[in-house]
Design an enzyme around this catalytic site. Structure first.
Site, PDB file in Angstrom:
ATOM      1  N   TYR A 128       0.816  -1.215   0.000  1.00 51.06           N
ATOM      2  CA  TYR A 128       0.000   0.000   0.000  1.00 51.06           C
ATOM      3  C   TYR A 128       0.854   1.271   0.000  1.00 51.06           C
ATOM      4  O   TYR A 128       0.642   2.155  -0.829  1.00 51.06           O
ATOM      5  CB  TYR A 128      -0.959  -0.016   1.191  1.00 51.06           C
ATOM      6  N   GLU A 135       1.925   6.532  -6.965  1.00 51.60           N
ATOM      7  CA  GLU A 135       0.832   7.365  -7.474  1.00 51.60           C
ATOM      8  C   GLU A 135       1.123   8.846  -7.248  1.00 51.60           C
ATOM      9  O   GLU A 135       0.986   9.676  -8.162  1.00 51.60           O
ATOM     10  CB  GLU A 135      -0.478   6.978  -6.783  1.00 51.60           C
TER      11      GLU A 135
END
Length: 206
Positions: A128, A135
């Site tokens: 994660y 991102e």
């Protein structure tokens, strides 16, 4: 997602470098990640409450953010496609989804190996943050090109009397990760303690 994983490995072996591997899996990535919208609809509207121990809002955010990164950033700003940060989130997504779909499949078959359950509720601890970092770095890399080109921006005056600055919008998207990512991360940590501790108790009982 296994197709994407194989494509990444083959491209790496052929090139001998991990740089710009995005181009080798661009089409399947767009196809499968966009298809997640249908899956999200089915899970959230029909099946999620009874099958998947997850938050509806957080699941929706995760799917939408990935589709946004795929089309509105990586596809739209060609200059960032060679950034290593793109590979960072693609690898994180790919491993996560292979584990997740394996978890769902074996759960539906009522034969879930402990290794897959453990991977589902453990590897996210690394994956994660890895995905979110990729991102955010990709959006950040896109900012100068968006500002220079005026991509998706609408300036006044116009007949609709409306303006939109995509550059500012991307910054707001980055800021939105601050309150939402910790919720998603700690939600998964809570699920990990709940699921794995229950499994350990069940093993001891046996």
């Amino acid at each position: 997602w296994l197709v994407i994983a194989v494509g990444l490995v083959r491209a790496y072996l052929a090139k001998g470098s991990y740089h710009s591997l995005y181009y080798s899996i661009e089409k399947p990535l767009k196809f499968f990640q966009t298809g997640a919208l249908l899956e999200a609809h089915l899970l959230i509207v029909k099946y999620l409450p009874g099958i998947v121990p997850s938050s509806v809002v957080l699941t929706a955010f995760q799917v939408m953010s990935r589709v946004f990164l795929t089309w509105a950033v990586t596809h739209s700003v060609k200059e960032v496609q060679s950034e290593d940060s793109v590979l960072l989130f693609v690898v994180a997504w790919t491993i996560t989804e292979i584990i997740r779909y394996s978890f769902y499949t074996f759960s539906l078959l009522n034969h879930l190996p402990y290794l897959i359950k453990w991977a589902r509720y453990t590897l996210f601890i690394v994956l994660y943050p890895m995905g979110v970092s990729g991102e955010l770095l990709t959006i950040y890399a896109a900012l100068p090109f968006v500002r220079q080109s005026g991509l998706y921006s609408i300036s006044l005056p116009n007949k609709y009397n409306f303006s939109f600055d995509y550059y500012t919008f991307l910054i707001l998207v980055m800021i939105s990760y601050i309150p939402i990512f910790p919720q998603l991360y700690f939600h998964m940590l809570h699920q990990r303690r709940k699921v794995l501790s229950h499994t350990e108790e069940h093993k001891k009982a046996e």
